[in-house]
Structure formats: structure tokens, C-alpha cells
Design an enzyme around this catalytic site. Structure first.
Site, PDB file in Angstrom:
ATOM      1  N   THR A  47       0.941  -0.940   0.160  1.00 28.50           N
ATOM      2  CA  THR A  47      -0.071  -0.080  -0.326  1.00 28.50           C
ATOM      3  C   THR A  47       1.064   0.967   0.016  1.00 28.50           C
ATOM      4  OG1 THR A  47      -1.902  -1.011   1.421  1.00 28.50           O
ATOM      5  CG2 THR A  47      -1.771   0.898   1.469  1.00 28.50           C
ATOM      6  N   THR A  48       2.197   0.580   0.985  1.00 28.76           N
ATOM      7  CA  THR A  48       2.862   2.505   0.856  1.00 28.76           C
ATOM      8  C   THR A  48       3.177   2.212  -0.487  1.00 28.76           C
ATOM      9  OG1 THR A  48       2.854   1.413   3.513  1.00 28.76           O
ATOM     10  CG2 THR A  48       4.595   3.681   2.332  1.00 28.76           C
ATOM     11  N   TYR A 111     -13.086  -4.435  -0.921  1.00 29.03           N
ATOM     12  CA  TYR A 111     -14.076  -3.683  -1.381  1.00 29.03           C
ATOM     13  C   TYR A 111     -15.250  -5.263  -1.755  1.00 29.03           C
ATOM     14  CZ  TYR A 111     -17.656  -1.309  -4.442  1.00 29.03           C
ATOM     15  OH  TYR A 111     -18.538  -0.774  -5.126  1.00 29.03           O
ATOM     16  N   TYR A 137      -1.739 -10.547   5.063  1.00 25.43           N
ATOM     17  CA  TYR A 137      -2.286  -9.244   5.455  1.00 25.43           C
ATOM     18  C   TYR A 137      -3.630  -8.650   5.743  1.00 25.43           C
ATOM     19  CZ  TYR A 137      -1.257  -4.225   4.864  1.00 25.43           C
ATOM     20  OH  TYR A 137      -1.446  -2.279   4.580  1.00 25.43           O
ATOM     21  N   ARG A 142      -8.148  -1.268   5.966  1.00 23.45           N
ATOM     22  CA  ARG A 142      -8.650  -0.011   4.842  1.00 23.45           C
ATOM     23  C   ARG A 142      -9.163  -1.102   3.446  1.00 23.45           C
ATOM     24  NH1 ARG A 142      -4.460   3.042   2.357  1.00 23.45           N
ATOM     25  NH2 ARG A 142      -2.883   3.644   3.703  1.00 23.45           N
ATOM     26  N   LYS A 165       0.818 -10.086   8.363  1.00 22.31           N
ATOM     27  CA  LYS A 165       1.308  -9.102   8.645  1.00 22.31           C
ATOM     28  C   LYS A 165      -0.673  -8.135   9.273  1.00 22.31           C
ATOM     29  CE  LYS A 165       1.606  -4.118   6.542  1.00 22.31           C
ATOM     30  NZ  LYS A 165       2.167  -2.933   5.605  1.00 22.31           N
ATOM     31  N   ILE A 206       6.385  -4.222  10.116  1.00 24.69           N
ATOM     32  CA  ILE A 206       6.275  -3.516   8.992  1.00 24.69           C
ATOM     33  C   ILE A 206       5.652  -2.567   8.690  1.00 24.69           C
ATOM     34  CG2 ILE A 206       5.606  -4.091   6.555  1.00 24.69           C
ATOM     35  CD1 ILE A 206       5.439  -7.451   7.511  1.00 24.69           C
TER      36      ILE A 206
END
Length: 290
Positions: A47-48, A111, A137, A142, A165, A206
Site C-alpha cells: 500500500t505504501t 470492496y 495481510y 483499508r 502482517k 512492517i
């Protein structure tokens, strides 16, 4: 370094040029900077790294370039997840062909809002399709879906699922640590949880903030390993405002602003993300420089 020995993994930003294209020429300077400041593993196209706006071709080239630069010095985990199970399975097969990739990071599908059985079947399908080990993850802020501890533990029993994560809080970290296999890798994905996660027995963090406070985070973890919890907690308290500043506007705008200010050129962001305003940047730098 083996992934099982790494405590501070950096969710690396993706550098762009003035036209918004991925700037692979900027990668060596960024990676060497991170490795010099105690990054012990890299997450690429997470994402980053603005993965939602990277094409598969861009991501594959980014993975290959990172592997070449790192040259085996630290583990490399590649973001391969999406909310389409078939697409994720096909993509991870391509990533598995890049020699030097340690694992694939597979995000909870966003989503679609699957239930827990849907999550299990999604990750099971990816694990069975993949020659690469995978890390789960879970980032409900998000994805709008939280993977429950029971589902994580169910997936941890699969031979190709090596860790997670998790960004769902201290209770989840404690329960996963208590009940997962001993060799299951547990990382928090929330910088503000770095101290707590480590003291709960997680392997580490992380991190986004490790782009700019990696040395301090390493010192904190060294103290925890030595049993000096009071001293480590004091460092954590000093780092919290800086961690909060890194997320004061949508990430990775703050971290890119700081890196650019420090001479580590990573360029701007891709829409729909936008750069910090001058005032936002000034406030962030003021906090980071204290």
C-alpha cells in the site's frame, strides 16, 4: 538475513519521475539508504508503494530491479494481492519466476466484503497456486473486512502460509502468537504498535516510519531484546508523535515529503493521492526534527 531473523521490515515507497512514471534509476539510492538505517527486509509494491496505481508490468519490473539491487542482503516480500482471486493466483505465478523474491504479501480482498469462509478460500487458492511462500495481510481500516483470529489460525496450518502482517490490534496479535505454529511469522503493520507487538512476542513490525526513524526503532528493539523495557518504552514514547506525523495526511505523502527533503529523491504521488501542502509539510518536518 533470513526472514525469520528480521524484525524491522520497511514497506518501501515507489519512486516516480516528474511525469509520474516509475523511476527505477532512483531505486538504488533509496534502497541503500534504507539498508544503512536498519531496514532488515523490504516490502515492495505494498500500500505504501502505491500498489493500487501500479500496473502488473510495472510491479514485476520493480520486483526484479529490487532483487538485483539488494543482491540477497535482506528478504524481499512482494505485494501480490487483489480482490480478484483468479488474478492474484495468476500474478503470483509470474512473481514466483523472479529468483530472489522471498515471499508474496497477499492482502485481504477489499470492496467485495467476503465472509470468513470466503477469506479462507481466497487465501487457500492463492497458497495452492503459488510456488512462493505467502504472508497474509489483514488491514481492516483499508479493506473494510477484518480477518478473524480463527481464520488466520486456520490458514496458518497451510504449508505455504508462513506468516501474517496484522493491523487489527493487540488482542489479535496476542492470540495469534499464543495459538499459531511456533514458526509462523507474526508482524504488526501499525507503526504505533511496534513496541507492543514486540513485547507480545511478535517478530516485529512492517513499518512506514522506518523510512526515517529506522535507527531509533532498531535501538528500541535492541533494548527489548535485552529486557530493558522501561528504556525501550521511553524511546517508543518519543517516537509516537513522529509516527503519527507520518500518517497525518494520506500515506505515503508525508514519508515522501520527508525523504525528498532529506535528499532521497522519490518524486511525487499518483492520483488519487496528492502531495502534502506546504503547511502540512512544514508541520510534519517540524515534528520529525524535534
Amino acid at each position: 538475513m533470513d526472514l525469520g531473523q528480521a524484525s524491522i521490515l520497511t514497506a518501501m515507497v515507489t519512486p516516480f519521475d516528474d511525469q509520474g512514471a516509475v523511476d527505477y534509476k532512483k531505486l538504488p539510492n533509496l534502497i541503500e539508504y534504507l539498508l544503512a538505517h536498519h531496514t532488515e527486509g523490504l516490502i515492495v509494491s505494498g500500500t505504501t508503494g502505491e500498489s493500487p496505481t501500479l500496473s502488473q508490468d510495472e510491479a514485476l519490473r520493480l520486483f526484479a530491479a529490487t532483487v538485483e539491487i539488494v543482491a540477497g542482503r535482506v528478504p524481499i516480500i512482494c505485494g501480490v494481492g487483489s480482490n480478484n482471486t483468479y488474478v492474484t493466483c495468476e500474478f503470483i505465478k509470474k512473481v514466483a519466476k523472479i529468483e530472489g523474491v522471498t515471499a508474496g504479501l497477499v492482502v485481504v480482498p477489499y470492496y467485495n466484503k467476503p465472509n470468513q469462509e470466503g477469506l479462507y478460500q481466497h487465501f487457500k487458492a492463492v497458497a495452492e497456486a503459488s510456488e512462493l511462500p505467502i504472508m497474509l495481510y489483514n488491514v481492516p481500516s483499508r479493506t473494510s473486512v477484518n480477518m478473524e483470529v480463527a481464520t488466520t489460525l486456520r490458514l496458518a496450518a497451510l504449508p505455504n502460509v508462513i506468516g501474517t502482517k496484522d493491523c487489527s490490534g493487540a488482542d489479535a496479535l496476542a492470540l495469534i502468537k499464543a495459538h499459531a505454529p511456533d514458526d509462523f511469522l507474526l508482524f504488526s503493520g501499525d507503526d504505533a504498535m511496534a513496541f507492543t507487538a514486540k513485547t507480545l512476542g511478535a517478530q516485529g513490525i512492517i513499518s512506514v516510519a522506518s523510512h526515517v526513524i529506522g535507527d531509533e526503532m532498531f535501538a528500541m528493539y535492541q533494548l527489548i531484546e535485552q529486557g530493558a523495557l522501561a528504556e525501550a518504552s521511553a524511546i517508543h514514547a518519543q517516537l509516537l508523535p513522529k509516527m503519527q506525523a507520518v500518517f497525518s495526511v494520506p500515506s505515503p505523502a508525508p514519508i515522501k515529503a520527508i525523504l525528498n527533503h532529506r535528499g532521497i529523491d522519490v518524486g511525487g504521488l499518483r492520483l488519487p493521492l496528492v502531495a502534502c501542502t506546504p503547511t502540512e509539510k512544514e508541520n510534519i518536518l517540524m515534528i520529525l526534527n524535534k
